[in-house]
Design a protein around this motif. Sequence first.
Motif, PDB file in Angstrom:
ATOM      1  N   PRO A   1       0.832  -1.202   0.000  1.00 26.13           N
ATOM      2  CA  PRO A   1       0.000   0.000   0.000  1.00 26.13           C
ATOM      3  C   PRO A   1       0.870   1.258   0.000  1.00 26.13           C
ATOM      4  CG  PRO A   1       0.138  -0.880   2.201  1.00 26.13           C
ATOM      5  CD  PRO A   1       0.897  -1.843   1.309  1.00 26.13           C
ATOM      6  N   ILE A   2       0.238   2.399  -0.187  1.00 23.68           N
ATOM      7  CA  ILE A   2       0.987   3.650  -0.127  1.00 23.68           C
ATOM      8  C   ILE A   2       1.479   3.906   1.296  1.00 23.68           C
ATOM      9  CG2 ILE A   2       0.881   6.144  -0.479  1.00 23.68           C
ATOM     10  CD1 ILE A   2       0.868   4.512  -3.031  1.00 23.68           C
ATOM     11  N   ALA A   3       0.598   3.698   2.286  1.00 27.68           N
ATOM     12  CA  ALA A   3       0.982   3.963   3.678  1.00 27.68           C
ATOM     13  C   ALA A   3       0.116   3.148   4.620  1.00 27.68           C
ATOM     14  CB  ALA A   3       0.848   5.453   3.998  1.00 27.68           C
ATOM     15  N   PHE A   4       0.684   2.853   5.782  1.00 25.73           N
ATOM     16  CA  PHE A   4      -0.049   2.282   6.904  1.00 25.73           C
ATOM     17  C   PHE A   4      -0.353   3.399   7.896  1.00 25.73           C
ATOM     18  CE2 PHE A   4       2.059  -1.762   5.603  1.00 25.73           C
ATOM     19  CZ  PHE A   4       0.906  -2.514   5.432  1.00 25.73           C
ATOM     20  N   TYR A   5      -1.508   3.317   8.543  1.00 28.96           N
ATOM     21  CA  TYR A   5      -1.941   4.318   9.516  1.00 28.96           C
ATOM     22  C   TYR A   5      -2.124   3.619  10.854  1.00 28.96           C
ATOM     23  CZ  TYR A   5      -4.246   8.731  10.853  1.00 28.96           C
ATOM     24  OH  TYR A   5      -4.562   9.938  11.422  1.00 28.96           O
TER      25      TYR A   5
ATOM     26  N   HIS B   1       1.907   3.050  19.262  1.00 28.61           N
ATOM     27  CA  HIS B   1       2.438   1.871  19.951  1.00 28.61           C
ATOM     28  C   HIS B   1       3.945   1.786  19.713  1.00 28.61           C
ATOM     29  CE1 HIS B   1       3.104  -2.375  20.953  1.00 28.61           C
ATOM     30  NE2 HIS B   1       1.980  -2.313  21.641  1.00 28.61           N
ATOM     31  N   GLY B   2       4.652   1.201  20.675  1.00 27.54           N
ATOM     32  CA  GLY B   2       6.105   1.109  20.570  1.00 27.54           C
ATOM     33  C   GLY B   2       6.592   0.328  19.379  1.00 27.54           C
ATOM     34  N   VAL B   3       5.737  -0.509  18.781  1.00 28.85           N
ATOM     35  CA  VAL B   3       6.125  -1.233  17.570  1.00 28.85           C
ATOM     36  C   VAL B   3       6.301  -0.267  16.412  1.00 28.85           C
ATOM     37  CG1 VAL B   3       5.367  -2.951  15.874  1.00 28.85           C
ATOM     38  CG2 VAL B   3       5.022  -3.370  18.310  1.00 28.85           C
ATOM     39  N   PHE B   4       5.504   0.813  16.387  1.00 24.98           N
ATOM     40  CA  PHE B   4       5.491   1.720  15.236  1.00 24.98           C
ATOM     41  C   PHE B   4       6.291   3.000  15.465  1.00 24.98           C
ATOM     42  CE2 PHE B   4       1.200  -0.238  15.708  1.00 24.98           C
ATOM     43  CZ  PHE B   4       1.370  -1.224  14.759  1.00 24.98           C
ATOM     44  N   ARG B   5       6.413   3.422  16.706  1.00 17.64           N
ATOM     45  CA  ARG B   5       7.015   4.735  16.954  1.00 17.64           C
ATOM     46  C   ARG B   5       7.839   4.678  18.226  1.00 17.64           C
ATOM     47  NH1 ARG B   5       5.508   9.136  20.157  1.00 17.64           N
ATOM     48  NH2 ARG B   5       6.062  11.196  19.356  1.00 17.64           N
ATOM     49  N   THR B   6       8.977   5.347  18.209  1.00 17.99           N
ATOM     50  CA  THR B   6       9.820   5.397  19.398  1.00 17.99           C
ATOM     51  C   THR B   6      10.375   6.796  19.567  1.00 17.99           C
ATOM     52  OG1 THR B   6      11.789   4.519  20.464  1.00 17.99           O
ATOM     53  CG2 THR B   6      11.829   4.638  18.062  1.00 17.99           C
ATOM     54  N   THR B   7      10.501   7.197  20.817  1.00 17.53           N
ATOM     55  CA  THR B   7      11.146   8.476  21.117  1.00 17.53           C
ATOM     56  C   THR B   7      12.601   8.289  21.510  1.00 17.53           C
ATOM     57  OG1 THR B   7      10.371   8.309  23.410  1.00 17.53           O
ATOM     58  CG2 THR B   7       8.988   9.532  21.853  1.00 17.53           C
TER      59      THR B   7
ATOM     60  N   GLY C   1       9.289  -0.054  11.535  1.00 16.52           N
ATOM     61  CA  GLY C   1       9.432   1.096  10.637  1.00 16.52           C
ATOM     62  C   GLY C   1      10.584   0.932   9.669  1.00 16.52           C
ATOM     63  N   ARG C   2      11.691   0.349  10.163  1.00 17.41           N
ATOM     64  CA  ARG C   2      12.823   0.103   9.275  1.00 17.41           C
ATOM     65  C   ARG C   2      12.470  -0.889   8.170  1.00 17.41           C
ATOM     66  NH1 ARG C   2      14.517  -4.600   8.470  1.00 17.41           N
ATOM     67  NH2 ARG C   2      14.358  -4.994  10.709  1.00 17.41           N
ATOM     68  N   ALA C   3      11.694  -1.932   8.512  1.00 19.83           N
ATOM     69  CA  ALA C   3      11.285  -2.914   7.512  1.00 19.83           C
ATOM     70  C   ALA C   3      10.418  -2.273   6.434  1.00 19.83           C
ATOM     71  CB  ALA C   3      10.544  -4.062   8.183  1.00 19.83           C
TER      72      ALA C   3
ATOM     73  N   ILE D   1       7.478   1.706   1.924  1.00 19.79           N
ATOM     74  CA  ILE D   1       6.118   1.898   2.426  1.00 19.79           C
ATOM     75  C   ILE D   1       6.190   2.873   3.587  1.00 19.79           C
ATOM     76  CG2 ILE D   1       4.074   0.783   3.404  1.00 19.79           C
ATOM     77  CD1 ILE D   1       5.064  -1.846   2.225  1.00 19.79           C
ATOM     78  N   ASP D   2       5.336   3.879   3.582  1.00 18.71           N
ATOM     79  CA  ASP D   2       5.323   4.867   4.662  1.00 18.71           C
ATOM     80  C   ASP D   2       4.426   4.387   5.800  1.00 18.71           C
ATOM     81  OD1 ASP D   2       7.015   6.963   3.705  1.00 18.71           O
ATOM     82  OD2 ASP D   2       5.486   7.427   2.220  1.00 18.71           O
ATOM     83  N   ILE D   3       4.697   4.880   6.989  1.00 20.10           N
ATOM     84  CA  ILE D   3       3.839   4.634   8.145  1.00 20.10           C
ATOM     85  C   ILE D   3       3.543   5.961   8.809  1.00 20.10           C
ATOM     86  CG2 ILE D   3       5.801   4.134   9.686  1.00 20.10           C
ATOM     87  CD1 ILE D   3       3.877   2.134  11.111  1.00 20.10           C
ATOM     88  N   ILE D   4       2.274   6.205   9.102  1.00 19.90           N
ATOM     89  CA  ILE D   4       1.811   7.446   9.711  1.00 19.90           C
ATOM     90  C   ILE D   4       1.200   7.100  11.057  1.00 19.90           C
ATOM     91  CG2 ILE D   4       0.309   9.460   9.441  1.00 19.90           C
ATOM     92  CD1 ILE D   4       0.297   8.866   6.415  1.00 19.90           C
ATOM     93  N   CYS D   5       1.612   7.827  12.107  1.00 14.96           N
ATOM     94  CA  CYS D   5       1.094   7.582  13.454  1.00 14.96           C
ATOM     95  C   CYS D   5       0.048   8.638  13.789  1.00 14.96           C
ATOM     96  CB  CYS D   5       2.221   7.612  14.484  1.00 14.96           C
ATOM     97  SG  CYS D   5       3.412   6.262  14.305  1.00 14.96           S
ATOM     98  N   ALA D   6      -1.126   8.192  14.225  1.00 13.14           N
ATOM     99  CA  ALA D   6      -2.216   9.095  14.591  1.00 13.14           C
ATOM    100  C   ALA D   6      -1.993   9.658  15.982  1.00 13.14           C
ATOM    101  CB  ALA D   6      -3.550   8.366  14.519  1.00 13.14           C
TER     102      ALA D   6
END
Length: 455
Positions: free
Chosen positions: A202-206, A210-216, A231-233, A239-244
Amino acid sequence: MSLITMSQKELNRLEAIQKIRARRLSVVQAAELLHISRSQVHRLLQAYDRAGADGLVSRKRGRPSNRRHTQDFRNHVLDLVRAHYPDFGPTFAREKLVERHGLGISKETLRQWMIESGLWTSRRERKRRIFQPRGRRDCFGELVQIDGSHHWWFEDRGPKCALLVYIDDATGKLLHLRFAKSENTFDYFQATKAYLQEWGKPIAFYSDKHGVFRTTHASEKDRSSGFTQFGRALYELNIDIICANTPQAKGRVERANLTLQDRLVKELRLRGISTIEAANTYVSEFIADFNARFGKEPYNPKDMHRPLAGHENLDGAMCHKEVRTVSQTLTLRYDKVLFILEPTELAKSVARQKVIVCDYPDGRLEIEHEGTTLPYRTFDTLRSVNRSEIVGNKRLDAVLAMVADMQAGRELKRSEKAPRRAGQTNHMFAIPDGSVSNGYQKRGQRPAPDRAAQP
């Protein structure tokens, strides 16, 4: 006195008194109806005869309470709140006024004072945050919402687990479901790999945060890129990933979770399904029925899913990768295990260079350098005691026997930073040719000691 200014209690008393005077109600009946004594009814009758309806109105109406605080006390309390507790709620501020200043005041009184002075806003007056509806995307595969739902999917027939949900934003169709023991990176790897194999990229996942998708803390996840492993995979596969920011922003998958927690739970109950394996076998049938009932046609018939490019390795991307430096003796450490590279010409050339440790969801582990897999053997520092290696020295045998029993009796704990996933027991000790090194068949299991071979 106007009837409008009378309270409901006073209006009820007026009605009862008028019925008594009209001889439609007795004093005893009125006392029972109003839950007062007969003497009180007679006093109300006398007041009604003197002043009419006004005689039934409380004389304290409109007058200040005899127990009210003085204006100076009120101002003193509000000054303390402004100076020390401007962002405190009434309950917490009242606790601190009693604890630190010895001022006794009820929280409701303080609440009213703070509201009147503008220091607090009541819940009714607070402006609710408005979430305006967002239109669906135009094309299928343009945006895919993903989320994990922890629920008692098998009710009392099985354990609580997570359902990984993939739903298309344009059509509202379920594209993939996977049951897992928890919401972790390796299960998302397996679910996303199956999704990409079936539908394409897909163009992007939304997703949520969660720590699986985003880290500080990027350095704790991936030292080289700043992405999480997931995110690295996706980055490797373009493929982009967008965090809500809020759950409402990805409301389509949130509402789908509520529907699944109702319909899917009951479908599993009707079929007597109580295990994750059986549920994952059934979900394809449920997805087809769900999409036939609730799926929508996209505004634009174009499918935005893309095929994998020739240089993209789906299996190689969907794994946990960490960079390690090979020592001069051709060794490296990963998850408290010492990996010893076979002394091939290529391995000798990568001494003091960086290699990539690829930890796959199915338990395989490979060490790569510039796309080439390096053969290795392992030496587990946590399992350094082996009963079969004990020699004839009786004193040494006794000491090592005690150590081996102690190790066998406690859990072998790995590094906290090492990847964890449920159901993977053959992790790390399978060497590239498929055999098992160090004589251990599965991670976490020690072979039974051969007592017949001991002296």
